[in-house]
Design a protein around this motif. Structure first.
Motif, short mmCIF file in Angstrom:
data_model
loop_
_atom_site.label_atom_id
_atom_site.label_comp_id
_atom_site.label_asym_id
_atom_site.label_seq_id
_atom_site.Cartn_x
_atom_site.Cartn_y
_atom_site.Cartn_z
N MET A 101 0.84 -1.19 0.00
CA MET A 101 0.00 0.00 0.00
C MET A 101 0.87 1.25 0.00
SD MET A 101 -2.46 1.48 3.01
CE MET A 101 -3.53 0.05 3.12
N LEU A 102 0.61 2.15 -0.94
CA LEU A 102 1.31 3.44 -0.99
C LEU A 102 0.38 4.56 -0.54
CD1 LEU A 102 4.24 3.85 -1.90
CD2 LEU A 102 3.27 1.74 -2.77
N GLY A 103 0.97 5.64 -0.05
CA GLY A 103 0.19 6.83 0.26
C GLY A 103 -0.53 6.80 1.58
N PHE A 104 -0.05 5.99 2.53
CA PHE A 104 -0.66 5.99 3.86
C PHE A 104 -0.40 7.35 4.52
CE2 PHE A 104 -0.92 4.91 8.40
CZ PHE A 104 -2.10 4.19 8.42
N PRO A 105 -1.32 7.83 5.37
CA PRO A 105 -1.13 9.13 6.01
C PRO A 105 0.25 9.27 6.66
CG PRO A 105 -3.31 8.31 6.50
CD PRO A 105 -2.60 7.22 5.76
N GLY A 106 0.90 10.39 6.37
CA GLY A 106 2.22 10.67 6.94
C GLY A 106 3.38 10.09 6.17
N GLU A 107 3.12 9.39 5.08
CA GLU A 107 4.19 8.76 4.29
C GLU A 107 5.08 9.84 3.66
OE1 GLU A 107 3.70 5.19 1.37
OE2 GLU A 107 3.63 7.03 0.17
N THR A 108 6.36 9.81 4.00
CA THR A 108 7.32 10.76 3.44
C THR A 108 8.00 10.15 2.24
OG1 THR A 108 9.14 9.94 4.80
CG2 THR A 108 7.74 11.66 5.76
N GLU A 109 8.82 10.97 1.57
CA GLU A 109 9.59 10.45 0.44
C GLU A 109 10.57 9.38 0.91
OE1 GLU A 109 10.25 9.98 -3.48
OE2 GLU A 109 8.81 11.41 -2.59
N LYS A 110 11.11 9.55 2.12
CA LYS A 110 12.01 8.54 2.68
C LYS A 110 11.25 7.23 2.93
CE LYS A 110 15.57 6.70 4.92
NZ LYS A 110 14.92 5.51 5.52
N ASP A 111 10.03 7.34 3.45
CA ASP A 111 9.21 6.14 3.66
C ASP A 111 8.97 5.43 2.33
OD1 ASP A 111 8.89 6.54 6.44
OD2 ASP A 111 7.23 7.93 6.08
N PRO A 163 -9.36 4.11 12.15
CA PRO A 163 -8.54 5.18 12.71
C PRO A 163 -7.75 5.98 11.67
CG PRO A 163 -8.34 3.20 14.04
CD PRO A 163 -9.12 2.81 12.83
N ALA A 164 -7.26 5.29 10.63
CA ALA A 164 -6.42 5.98 9.65
C ALA A 164 -7.18 7.06 8.88
CB ALA A 164 -5.82 4.97 8.66
N ALA A 165 -8.49 6.90 8.76
CA ALA A 165 -9.29 7.88 8.03
C ALA A 165 -9.29 9.23 8.73
CB ALA A 165 -10.72 7.36 7.87
N LYS A 166 -8.99 9.24 10.05
CA LYS A 166 -8.99 10.48 10.82
C LYS A 166 -7.58 11.02 11.07
CE LYS A 166 -13.18 9.03 13.28
NZ LYS A 166 -13.76 8.70 14.61
N MET A 167 -6.58 10.30 10.55
CA MET A 167 -5.20 10.73 10.80
C MET A 167 -4.88 12.03 10.06
SD MET A 167 -2.98 7.19 10.68
CE MET A 167 -3.15 5.95 11.96
N GLU A 168 -3.95 12.77 10.62
CA GLU A 168 -3.46 13.98 9.95
C GLU A 168 -2.47 13.58 8.85
OE1 GLU A 168 -1.78 16.43 12.96
OE2 GLU A 168 -3.72 16.90 13.91
N ASN A 169 -2.08 14.57 8.06
CA ASN A 169 -1.09 14.39 6.99
C ASN A 169 -1.53 13.35 5.96
OD1 ASN A 169 0.75 16.21 8.26
ND2 ASN A 169 1.37 14.57 9.66
N GLN A 170 -2.81 13.45 5.55
CA GLN A 170 -3.28 12.62 4.45
C GLN A 170 -2.51 13.00 3.17
OE1 GLN A 170 -5.79 10.19 4.60
NE2 GLN A 170 -6.03 10.46 6.81
N ILE A 171 -2.20 12.01 2.38
CA ILE A 171 -1.41 12.22 1.17
C ILE A 171 -2.32 12.58 0.01
CG2 ILE A 171 0.31 11.21 -0.38
CD1 ILE A 171 1.23 11.54 2.55
N ASP A 172 -1.92 13.56 -0.80
CA ASP A 172 -2.76 13.97 -1.92
C ASP A 172 -2.77 12.89 -3.01
OD1 ASP A 172 -0.78 14.88 -4.31
OD2 ASP A 172 0.10 15.37 -2.36
N MET A 173 -3.84 12.86 -3.79
CA MET A 173 -4.05 11.81 -4.78
C MET A 173 -2.96 11.79 -5.84
SD MET A 173 -5.85 9.24 -5.57
CE MET A 173 -7.31 9.45 -4.53
N GLU A 174 -2.49 12.93 -6.26
CA GLU A 174 -1.46 12.98 -7.29
C GLU A 174 -0.19 12.26 -6.82
OE1 GLU A 174 1.11 16.22 -9.94
OE2 GLU A 174 -0.55 16.90 -8.67
N THR A 175 0.21 12.50 -5.56
CA THR A 175 1.40 11.85 -5.01
C THR A 175 1.18 10.35 -4.88
OG1 THR A 175 2.00 13.85 -3.77
CG2 THR A 175 2.98 11.77 -3.03
N LYS A 176 0.00 9.96 -4.41
CA LYS A 176 -0.33 8.53 -4.30
C LYS A 176 -0.17 7.83 -5.64
CE LYS A 176 -3.88 8.85 -0.65
NZ LYS A 176 -5.31 8.61 -0.36
N LYS A 177 -0.79 8.40 -6.67
CA LYS A 177 -0.77 7.76 -7.99
C LYS A 177 0.63 7.73 -8.58
CE LYS A 177 -5.57 8.63 -9.33
NZ LYS A 177 -6.48 9.29 -10.30
N SER A 178 1.39 8.79 -8.35
CA SER A 178 2.75 8.85 -8.87
C SER A 178 3.63 7.78 -8.23
CB SER A 178 3.33 10.24 -8.62
OG SER A 178 4.71 10.28 -8.97
#
Length: 460
Positions: A326-336, A364-379
């Motif tokens: 799974m990609l694009g989980f909340p808080g996922e950085t470029e390093k992650d 719980p994850a649906a309420k987490m901060e730092n949700q990743i934008d769709m463009e980054t997820k897809k990329s």
């Protein structure tokens, strides 16, 4: 009378649809060639991703229109329902019964029928044992019977699909893990393990029907533990021994889905030593970053997962490993993200189911901060898909030149002169052979790789 299934989602749903189908067949029902001509339509639903539910809502819209047409209601539309229009023109009003079952039914148990009044029954996770009453009511043209959920999940006697050489055997239900992104524990409930005696009884049934391989199923299959304390490894030993004792037609045992945290050294040793257990394993990693794994509540680390993989490869040299990522989980950085890339490069999965995080209401994850934008997820997703295609080709190419045992199971759709079979690693192989070989184990020399399918030559 006739029935028609639409099944969405996981292997467990496929197995549960098959168990209901066996009940219908035992009562003399036959499968309709098209939903438009059926007396009973059963939609087995999935809630893992919102896209699955959106698609099912679209189908409910179609079936609402179909029901109006079959009832000859004024103003009923016949567009895209030509078969049903012709049917009622010949036969007049012929009502249909619509049943929604599965995870989405459980999640929307109280509201689905109100929002979609064309649905006659909403059958939640714990009410599947009521299908006998539902079928009887349909047969007798009675009003829908009341469906109350039982407090304990009930396993069907068999999930056999008519004429199949491979079949699913559910051994447990539910999940206790509560990964922060996952809705399964909320719609499937807590873990319930099926008694060993019931599992062995189903194997007896399948053996009489000539089944050649079984796949043990559970939301978290290797956490199996029945009331007598039998764990998953002990269960596998008992099944393998039973297969030998009854001289069963079953030769291969597979299992899924397994959680890395429950994969013991004892289990690894058994897979390596027992000839019945296949060497194609699906072990979902979900992510390559320990920080993200912790946020997901996966309860293992990147390091412990890689240690597990190395143990498996050391003990099982012909292992084929697949996974979920799974990609694009909340808080996922470029390093992650780079941790995912490096893990995939190190493990070298034969294939992977890759997807981006999709928030599910109530988790719980649906309420987490730092949700990743769709463009980054897809990329990010596209990058690992492209990489995995190369890895798959690299890993599978190493099998070319080997002669391997294959279960021939169907005629190839691309070439009617060829059969398709699968290996113990769950790979597909196309080869020329007589139709009479379907349902038998044969040896095939792997000549080449075409996409994700091997081309081979039958060894007489």
């Amino acid at each position: 009378m006739t029935y028609f299934f639409e099944t969405y989602g996981c292997e467990m749903n496929i197995a549960e649809s098959a168990s209901v189908e066996q009940l219908l067949i035992s009562r003399g029902w036959t499968k309709a060639s098209d939903a438009q001509l059926s007396d009973l339509i059963i939609i087995n639903t999935c809630s893992v991703r919102a896209t699955a539910e959106t698609r099912i809502f679209g189908r409910l819209g179609f079936y609402t229109g179909l029901k109006k047409l079959r009832n000859c209601e004024p103003g009923a539309k016949s567009r895209n329902m030509e078969l049903a229009a012709e049917y009622v023109q010949k036969n007049g009003s012929v009502p249909i019964t619509i049943v929604v079952m599965g995870c989405m039914a459980e999640r929307l148990l109280k509201t689905l029928q109100k929002e979609w009044p064309a649905v006659d029954y909403v059958v939640g996770t714990y009410a599947k044992n009521k299908f006998g009453d539902i079928i009887q009511a349909v047969e007798n043209h009675e009003d829908p019977v009341e469906i109350d959920e039982e407090p304990v999940y009930t396993f069907a006697d068999t999930s056999y699909e008519e004429g199949a050489f491979s079949t699913f055997v559910p051994i447990m239900h539910g999940c206790n893990n509560f990964c922060t992104y996952c809705i399964v524990p909320y719609v499937r409930g807590r873990e319930v393990s099926r008694p060993v005696s019931q599992i062995l009884n189903e194997i007896d049934i399948l053996s009489k029907r000539g089944v050649k391989e079984i796949t043990l199923l559970g939301q978290n299959v290797n956490s199996y533990k029945d009331a007598d304390g039998t764990n998953f490894t002990a269960l596998l030993k008992k099944i393998s021994k039973h297969i030998d004792e009854i001289n069963s037609s079953i030769e291969w045992i597979r299992f899924e889905s397994s959680n890395p945290k429950d994969f013991s050294d004892e289990l690894i040793d058994l897979i390596a030593s027992d000839s019945h257990i296949c060497h194609g394993l699906h072990i979902a990693v979900q992510h390559g970053s320990t920080g993200i794994l912790k946020a997901m509540n996966r309860r293992y680390t990147r390091e412990s997962y890689l240690t597990l993989v190395q143990k498996l490869k050391d003990r099982i040299p012909d292992l084929a490993l697949t996974t979920d990522i799974m990609l694009g989980f909340p808080g996922e950085t470029e390093k992650d993200f780079e941790d995912v890339v490096s893990l995939m490069q190190e493990v070298k999965y034969e294939s992977a189911f890759m997807y981006y995080y999709n928030p599910r209401e109530g988790t719980p994850a649906a309420k987490m901060e730092n949700q990743i934008d769709m463009e980054t997820k897809k990329s990010r997703l596209q990058k690992i898909i492209d990489m995995q295609l190369d890895i798959t080709k690299e890993v599978m190419s190493k099998r070319v030149g080997q002669t391997i045992k294959v279960l021939a199971d169907i005629i190839s759709r691309d070439n009617k002169d060829e059969l398709l079979g699968k290996t113990g690693q769950n790979e597909r192989v196309a080869f020329k052979g007589l139709i009479s070989l379907i349902g038998t184990f044969v040896n095939v020399h792997i000549d080449s790789l075409n996409g994700n399918t091997f081309k081979g030559t039958l060894i007489q």
